[in-house]
Each structure stands twice: as structure tokens, then as C-alpha cells.
Design a protein around this motif. Sequence first.
Motif, PDB file in Angstrom:
ATOM      1  N   VAL A 202       0.835  -1.205   0.000  1.00  0.00           N
ATOM      2  CA  VAL A 202       0.000   0.000   0.000  1.00  0.00           C
ATOM      3  C   VAL A 202       0.867   1.251   0.000  1.00  0.00           C
ATOM      4  CG1 VAL A 202      -1.692   1.327   1.323  1.00  0.00           C
ATOM      5  CG2 VAL A 202      -1.927  -1.152   1.134  1.00  0.00           C
ATOM      6  N   ALA A 203       1.872   1.285   0.871  1.00  0.00           N
ATOM      7  CA  ALA A 203       2.750   2.455   0.940  1.00  0.00           C
ATOM      8  C   ALA A 203       3.493   2.676  -0.370  1.00  0.00           C
ATOM      9  CB  ALA A 203       3.736   2.280   2.095  1.00  0.00           C
ATOM     10  N   GLY A 204       4.012   1.594  -0.949  1.00  0.00           N
ATOM     11  CA  GLY A 204       4.735   1.719  -2.212  1.00  0.00           C
ATOM     12  C   GLY A 204       3.844   2.176  -3.349  1.00  0.00           C
ATOM     13  N   CYS A 205       2.637   1.618  -3.429  1.00  0.00           N
ATOM     14  CA  CYS A 205       1.715   1.999  -4.501  1.00  0.00           C
ATOM     15  C   CYS A 205       1.264   3.442  -4.362  1.00  0.00           C
ATOM     16  CB  CYS A 205       0.508   1.062  -4.508  1.00  0.00           C
ATOM     17  SG  CYS A 205       0.866  -0.609  -5.112  1.00  0.00           S
ATOM     18  N   VAL A 206       1.015   3.881  -3.130  1.00  0.00           N
ATOM     19  CA  VAL A 206       0.606   5.273  -2.917  1.00  0.00           C
ATOM     20  C   VAL A 206       1.719   6.222  -3.345  1.00  0.00           C
ATOM     21  CG1 VAL A 206       0.132   6.987  -1.127  1.00  0.00           C
ATOM     22  CG2 VAL A 206      -1.074   4.804  -1.105  1.00  0.00           C
ATOM     23  N   LEU A 207       2.941   5.927  -2.930  1.00  0.00           N
ATOM     24  CA  LEU A 207       4.071   6.782  -3.286  1.00  0.00           C
ATOM     25  C   LEU A 207       4.276   6.821  -4.796  1.00  0.00           C
ATOM     26  CD1 LEU A 207       6.548   8.466  -2.539  1.00  0.00           C
ATOM     27  CD2 LEU A 207       7.807   6.336  -2.204  1.00  0.00           C
ATOM     28  N   VAL A 208       4.251   5.659  -5.430  1.00  0.00           N
ATOM     29  CA  VAL A 208       4.476   5.587  -6.871  1.00  0.00           C
ATOM     30  C   VAL A 208       3.338   6.262  -7.627  1.00  0.00           C
ATOM     31  CG1 VAL A 208       4.553   3.983  -8.820  1.00  0.00           C
ATOM     32  CG2 VAL A 208       5.967   3.569  -6.806  1.00  0.00           C
ATOM     33  N   PHE A 209       2.099   6.051  -7.181  1.00  0.00           N
ATOM     34  CA  PHE A 209       0.947   6.656  -7.860  1.00  0.00           C
ATOM     35  C   PHE A 209       1.028   8.179  -7.818  1.00  0.00           C
ATOM     36  CE2 PHE A 209      -3.403   8.357  -7.770  1.00  0.00           C
ATOM     37  CZ  PHE A 209      -3.870   7.881  -8.981  1.00  0.00           C
ATOM     38  N   ILE A 210       1.403   8.738  -6.680  1.00  0.00           N
ATOM     39  CA  ILE A 210       1.519  10.189  -6.562  1.00  0.00           C
ATOM     40  C   ILE A 210       2.596  10.714  -7.513  1.00  0.00           C
ATOM     41  CG2 ILE A 210       2.193  12.054  -5.007  1.00  0.00           C
ATOM     42  CD1 ILE A 210       0.883  10.481  -2.742  1.00  0.00           C
ATOM     43  N   LEU A 211       3.724  10.026  -7.564  1.00  0.00           N
ATOM     44  CA  LEU A 211       4.800  10.448  -8.467  1.00  0.00           C
ATOM     45  C   LEU A 211       4.382  10.347  -9.927  1.00  0.00           C
ATOM     46  CD1 LEU A 211       7.860   8.776  -6.686  1.00  0.00           C
ATOM     47  CD2 LEU A 211       7.262  11.203  -6.696  1.00  0.00           C
ATOM     48  N   CYS A 212       3.650   9.290 -10.270  1.00  0.00           N
ATOM     49  CA  CYS A 212       3.212   9.107 -11.656  1.00  0.00           C
ATOM     50  C   CYS A 212       2.170  10.158 -12.061  1.00  0.00           C
ATOM     51  CB  CYS A 212       2.636   7.706 -11.849  1.00  0.00           C
ATOM     52  SG  CYS A 212       3.843   6.376 -11.716  1.00  0.00           S
TER      53      CYS A 212
END
Length: 275
Positions: A202-212
Amino acid sequence: MFALILPAFLVVAALLVGPMVLLARISLNEYSPTQLMVEATTAQNYLNAVADPYYRGVMGTTLVMAFTCTALTLALGFPAAYRLARMESRWKSLVTVLTLIPLLVGNVVRAAGWLGLLGNDGLINATLRGLHITASPLQLIYTPGAVAVGTIAVVLPYMILTLSSVIESIPRAVEEAAANLGASAFTVFRRVVWPLALPGTVAGCVLVFILCMNTYATAVLLGGSQFKMMAPAVYDQFSKGMNWPFGAALAFILLGATLVLTVLGTALLGRRYAR
């Protein structure tokens, strides 16, 4: 306790909250071709952005790209993170450093590297023509695929490092116990590793989604002028169109969409983890 966090709170308020409040105020002004910006209190900029099919398409492209890159980054990053987390050799520190090295290079430099690789005269096309596989260069650059590849290359280290730190906390004995009870490798992953690693996922996906969602340099350099995402569209309004109120409204629409989707995704995955 409050006295200890007060300096940090004031710094964050001055450097982050203050400019955001100012930008929100600008988004409520009116644009004038002669005066550039007229002080007002209107939501017309937001209404124009939502009603315009062009910007709805730009937002749709941004969402599709962000979700696609997040999913592919997770699929690529999880095996690498698991391997890194389970390494016990002396090379683990070196592998971790190698994972961090791409973060030391700016996005513009990395995008320029992809230009040299994917361009019409780049390494891939030169190799294909040298091997007589293709007679003319393939259109690899200035495509959505090029933007996706460049974006994934930027965010992949974040996903790997976030996941590996969580997987390291999962006792290896739990996996070994499941295997001893007859579970296959896939079952061990599905029933043991994946649920226990879900907080890191969840943490990784949230971080990556925001960057994308907020990618700029990669979209501009690898997508070309015909490929539009929200971050370049916001910049164009500020720098080229000089329409600061509308650009500020687009920025807050992008921010709002990112926050809403992030909160919803976190809540859904968190509820699944709770079950």
C-alpha cells in the motif's frame, strides 16, 4: 511536546501551506488578456476546466498512465524487493546501493538517456537496422509506451526499497512452515508473503501513484508535444498562456484527484488487510 514540534510545524506551514493557500486564492481570480489577472472570487476556472473536453481527456490520460505505471511497477518491483530482502550475502549492501543510484540522477538526465536509447537513431533502432531486422526505424519515442517506460524507470527504486523493508520484517520461518505443510511456492506467496507485505505494498503503490500523477519531465521529453498529461498542462498555462488563475485551478484539480484516489485506494487495501 508541542514546543518540540513547533519549529518544524512553522517551517512546513511557511514553505508548503502558505504557497498552497496563495495558489488557491489565485485560482479564484479572473484572467484578463490585458491585465493578466483580475482579483475576484469565482469558481469559473474550475468549471471551465471540468467542462472542457480537452482537459477531461488530459486528466483521463494522466489517470490511465498513473494506474498503468503503478501496476507495472508493483509487478516488476515485488520480485526484486523479495530477492533483496532475503539476501544474506555480503553483496546485499552493494545491491541496495545500486538500487539507490538511479535516485541520484535527475529526471531530465534520465529522460535524455531514454531519448538516446529509443530515438530513431538510438541504440535500439541502430541495432535492429544493423542486424537487418528492420529497414526503417521503429517509432519508439514520443509514444505513450515511451512515457510509461521512462516513468517506471524513475519510480521503480521507490517501490523496491519500500517493499524490501517490509518483507525483511516477515520471519523466514513462517514461509518455511507453510512449505513444510505442503504449500507450493505460489501458495506461500499468496497466503503468507502477500498478506503480510500488504502494508508495504500500500505504501509503495501510494508513493508511486503520486509520483506518476505528477510526472513532468518524462512526459514532456518522451511523450512529445502531442502527448498531454496534467503536470505539463499546468506548466503551459503558467508559462506560455500566462493564465495563472486557470493554471492554478488545474493544479488543484490534479491535487484533488490525486488525494481522493490515494485515500480511496489506501482505504480499500487497508480494509482488505484488516480482513
